[in-house]
Design an enzyme around this catalytic site. Sequence first.
Site, mmCIF file in Angstrom:
data_model
loop_
_atom_site.group_PDB
_atom_site.id
_atom_site.type_symbol
_atom_site.label_atom_id
_atom_site.label_comp_id
_atom_site.label_asym_id
_atom_site.label_seq_id
_atom_site.Cartn_x
_atom_site.Cartn_y
_atom_site.Cartn_z
ATOM 1 N N ASN A 169 0.815 -1.226 0.000
ATOM 2 C CA ASN A 169 0.000 0.000 0.000
ATOM 3 C C ASN A 169 0.848 1.275 0.000
ATOM 4 O O ASN A 169 0.410 2.293 -0.533
ATOM 5 C CB ASN A 169 -1.037 -0.009 1.122
ATOM 6 C CG ASN A 169 -0.437 -0.139 2.494
ATOM 7 O OD1 ASN A 169 0.738 -0.488 2.627
ATOM 8 N ND2 ASN A 169 -1.211 0.145 3.511
ATOM 9 N N PRO A 193 10.216 -6.615 -1.145
ATOM 10 C CA PRO A 193 8.963 -5.867 -1.348
ATOM 11 C C PRO A 193 7.785 -6.822 -1.502
ATOM 12 O O PRO A 193 7.971 -8.015 -1.736
ATOM 13 C CB PRO A 193 9.222 -5.111 -2.649
ATOM 14 C CG PRO A 193 10.322 -5.814 -3.345
ATOM 15 C CD PRO A 193 11.084 -6.630 -2.341
ATOM 16 N N THR A 248 -0.008 -12.174 8.890
ATOM 17 C CA THR A 248 1.376 -12.387 8.437
ATOM 18 C C THR A 248 2.357 -11.922 9.507
ATOM 19 O O THR A 248 3.389 -12.564 9.735
ATOM 20 C CB THR A 248 1.632 -11.639 7.110
ATOM 21 O OG1 THR A 248 0.619 -12.026 6.186
ATOM 22 C CG2 THR A 248 2.975 -11.986 6.535
ATOM 23 N N GLU A 266 4.630 -3.563 12.279
ATOM 24 C CA GLU A 266 3.625 -2.518 12.049
ATOM 25 C C GLU A 266 2.482 -3.195 11.311
ATOM 26 O O GLU A 266 2.592 -3.512 10.134
ATOM 27 C CB GLU A 266 4.214 -1.381 11.194
ATOM 28 C CG GLU A 266 5.363 -0.638 11.849
ATOM 29 C CD GLU A 266 4.934 0.163 13.067
ATOM 30 O OE1 GLU A 266 3.761 0.546 13.151
ATOM 31 O OE2 GLU A 266 5.786 0.376 13.947
ATOM 32 N N CYS A 300 -3.720 1.686 6.602
ATOM 33 C CA CYS A 300 -3.956 1.039 7.899
ATOM 34 C C CYS A 300 -4.561 2.002 8.922
ATOM 35 O O CYS A 300 -5.060 1.570 9.952
ATOM 36 C CB CYS A 300 -2.667 0.425 8.407
ATOM 37 S SG CYS A 300 -1.280 1.524 8.236
ATOM 38 N N GLU A 473 7.716 2.923 14.597
ATOM 39 C CA GLU A 473 8.328 3.348 13.335
ATOM 40 C C GLU A 473 8.348 4.880 13.325
ATOM 41 O O GLU A 473 7.469 5.521 13.918
ATOM 42 C CB GLU A 473 7.513 2.806 12.156
ATOM 43 C CG GLU A 473 8.299 2.816 10.860
ATOM 44 C CD GLU A 473 7.983 1.623 9.968
ATOM 45 O OE1 GLU A 473 6.849 1.535 9.499
ATOM 46 O OE2 GLU A 473 8.875 0.783 9.751
HETATM 47 P P1 NAD Z 1 0.711 -9.023 3.965
HETATM 48 O O1 NAD Z 1 0.768 -9.263 5.395
HETATM 49 O O2 NAD Z 1 -0.026 -9.973 3.103
HETATM 50 O O3 NAD Z 1 2.163 -8.894 3.300
HETATM 51 C C1 NAD Z 1 3.121 -7.976 3.731
HETATM 52 C C2 NAD Z 1 4.467 -8.477 3.305
HETATM 53 O O4 NAD Z 1 4.754 -9.674 3.988
HETATM 54 C C3 NAD Z 1 4.616 -8.790 1.814
HETATM 55 O O5 NAD Z 1 5.895 -8.388 1.384
HETATM 56 C C4 NAD Z 1 4.513 -10.307 1.785
HETATM 57 O O6 NAD Z 1 5.153 -10.891 0.696
HETATM 58 C C5 NAD Z 1 5.196 -10.666 3.078
HETATM 59 N N1 NAD Z 1 4.862 -11.985 3.612
HETATM 60 C C6 NAD Z 1 3.722 -12.705 3.431
HETATM 61 N N2 NAD Z 1 3.805 -13.873 4.101
HETATM 62 C C7 NAD Z 1 5.013 -13.893 4.727
HETATM 63 C C8 NAD Z 1 5.662 -14.826 5.569
HETATM 64 N N3 NAD Z 1 5.110 -15.984 5.935
HETATM 65 N N4 NAD Z 1 6.903 -14.511 6.044
HETATM 66 C C9 NAD Z 1 7.482 -13.340 5.712
HETATM 67 N N5 NAD Z 1 6.912 -12.431 4.907
HETATM 68 C C10 NAD Z 1 5.683 -12.693 4.420
HETATM 69 O O7 NAD Z 1 0.149 -7.576 3.899
HETATM 70 P P2 NAD Z 1 -0.282 -6.775 2.630
HETATM 71 O O8 NAD Z 1 -1.580 -7.377 2.209
HETATM 72 O O9 NAD Z 1 0.825 -6.693 1.652
HETATM 73 O O10 NAD Z 1 -0.491 -5.290 3.247
HETATM 74 C C11 NAD Z 1 -1.667 -4.865 3.750
HETATM 75 C C12 NAD Z 1 -1.671 -4.980 5.258
HETATM 76 O O11 NAD Z 1 -0.594 -4.238 5.832
HETATM 77 C C13 NAD Z 1 -2.914 -4.390 5.879
HETATM 78 O O12 NAD Z 1 -3.408 -5.233 6.868
HETATM 79 C C14 NAD Z 1 -2.430 -3.067 6.489
HETATM 80 O O13 NAD Z 1 -3.178 -2.571 7.549
HETATM 81 C C15 NAD Z 1 -1.059 -3.398 6.890
HETATM 82 N N6 NAD Z 1 -0.263 -2.165 6.972
HETATM 83 C C16 NAD Z 1 0.121 -1.676 8.204
HETATM 84 C C17 NAD Z 1 0.859 -0.510 8.322
HETATM 85 C C18 NAD Z 1 1.292 0.027 9.651
HETATM 86 O O14 NAD Z 1 2.098 0.937 9.709
HETATM 87 N N7 NAD Z 1 0.809 -0.473 10.750
HETATM 88 C C19 NAD Z 1 1.243 0.172 7.167
HETATM 89 C C20 NAD Z 1 0.854 -0.333 5.937
HETATM 90 C C21 NAD Z 1 0.110 -1.516 5.859
#
Ligand code: NAD
Length: 493
Positions: A169, A193, A248, A266, A300, A473
């Site tokens: 995002n 990424p 995740t 995060e 988020c 962060e």
């Molecule tokens: P996701 O959890 O599916 O993936 C995030 C990252 O983790 C990707 O690079 C993915 O390839 C990797 N990943 C997936 N499985 C993994 C594993 N088993 N081990 C290690 N890495 C793994 O999240 P997304 O769908 O890409 O992002 C959206 C989510 O992120 C939303 O829930 C959002 O709220 C959250 N988010 C939080 C913040 C914050 O600052 N708190 C900021 C941005 C997004």
Amino acid sequence: MNHQIVDQKERSLVLEYAKKVTGNFIGGHWVPSKSGSTIEILDPSTGRTLGEVPNSTADEVAAAVENAAAAQHSWAAKTPSQRSKALLDLARLAEENFELFSVLEAVDAGKPISAVRDDEMHGTLDAMRFFAGASRTLPAPASGDYLEGVSSVMRREPLGVIAAITPWNYPLLQAVAKVYAALATGNSVVLKPAETTPYSTVLLAELAAQVLPAGVFNVVFGSGAVAGDALARHPKVAAVSFTGSIETGRKVGIAAADGVKKSILELGGNSPVIVFDDADLDAALDAIAAGGVYNTGQECMSASRLIVHSSILDRAVEGLKARLSEYQVGDVLDPGTAIGPMNSAEQRSRVEAKIAALGPDAKVVLGGVSPEGDGFFFPPTIITGAGQHDEIVQEEIFGPVFTVQPFDAESEAITMANSTRYGLAASVFTSNVGRATRVQNALNFGTVWVNNHLVFAADLPVSGFGQSGIGTENAELGLLEYTRLKHIMIDQR
Ligand code: NAD
């Protein structure tokens, strides 16, 4: 909705740039992948292919970690001033590439070009300069003689190799928040990424290779389950910095804990927005509408969960409807577009599934249905009548979707706001200072805005309470996450 694809020239630029990705970026250059498998990258505005990146194996991830480990010691041996200078040089190169970054990020992530040019790129460059500067003034307990005849010296050290795992995002902003905080404090980085959004990170790594020692910043592409997991588990990784979903994040935290290493998590959010009857409703709705559709609600901290005093509920819903209907939804390269597509067909399906599962009392009063045609578009949507225990209220939606629930008593609003598993951000709109103070004190969220929503600066901390995360962060605290404090005791006798 304007689905016309407006600027083929800029899109061609992305297609051209995408051809550069011929492997992983390790040790300052492209290393061809031998995995034999790739991940297709799609343009969310059109659904068409932009390019492909390697679907790396655990061995390829390990090669990147070895490079980062080899480069880390000499980087750590540089003075804060030298590291800061190199990172400021990278910020300058990023600014020189402002337009390329903007187009790559807009097209690849599905963000309106105006939002990237006018907002995110400035925030990104400012974050770079903040981390580069702030790392030179990190605090520690005072050195001194705390026991007779013994001097104590405090030394702040880097952790080593940092695994950075970023979401789709905010691909560039999140990469910068992690890479800059880690590098500024003397660590080296391997970044993976998200599967759908590699290109702005690629440009960052290429520019970094011009001003940073080879190997201090490496990028590997691949799936979370294989490349992400291998990165988090690698024994030479000292800490994992992850942004993504709670589910995740839990897996990443467990992988890190298995190796007894630190994780900075995060995670998701589900922000309550409490609107009292004494608020300036027009100003509140302006901030809420903008804060709920920014990044197509894939944010988020999105202003998604409205808790509105029952006496102004109808006016609030009508006012929100009017504002949302004015936004232009369409191709991200149209400068008039305010709301782009969802990042992926998969993310759009998740939002559709949540709406399909609404309880019998919930009512969609605006939007709710994906348009026909190409791209992963979803319209601004308002849902009324949902109950506190409904999934649409309890769980993060991550789309341009608002729920609106009524409350009568202040204590009721606080209870509703606090009763989900999330604790990332909240806001309260009121003209009563005493009430604003009482309510913000009672909210279990790492960030609380009063009479605003979704405003940031790199100088200020982001911390998730509840299941929204562990650690901080941004800000000085965010830099300290990437350091360890060594206490040295010197006997004077
Ligand atoms: P996701 O959890 O599916 O993936 C995030 C990252 O983790 C990707 O690079 C993915 O390839 C990797 N990943 C997936 N499985 C993994 C594993 N088993 N081990 C290690 N890495 C793994 O999240 P997304 O769908 O890409 O992002 C959206 C989510 O992120 C939303 O829930 C959002 O709220 C959250 N988010 C939080 C913040 C914050 O600052 N708190 C900021 C941005 C997004």
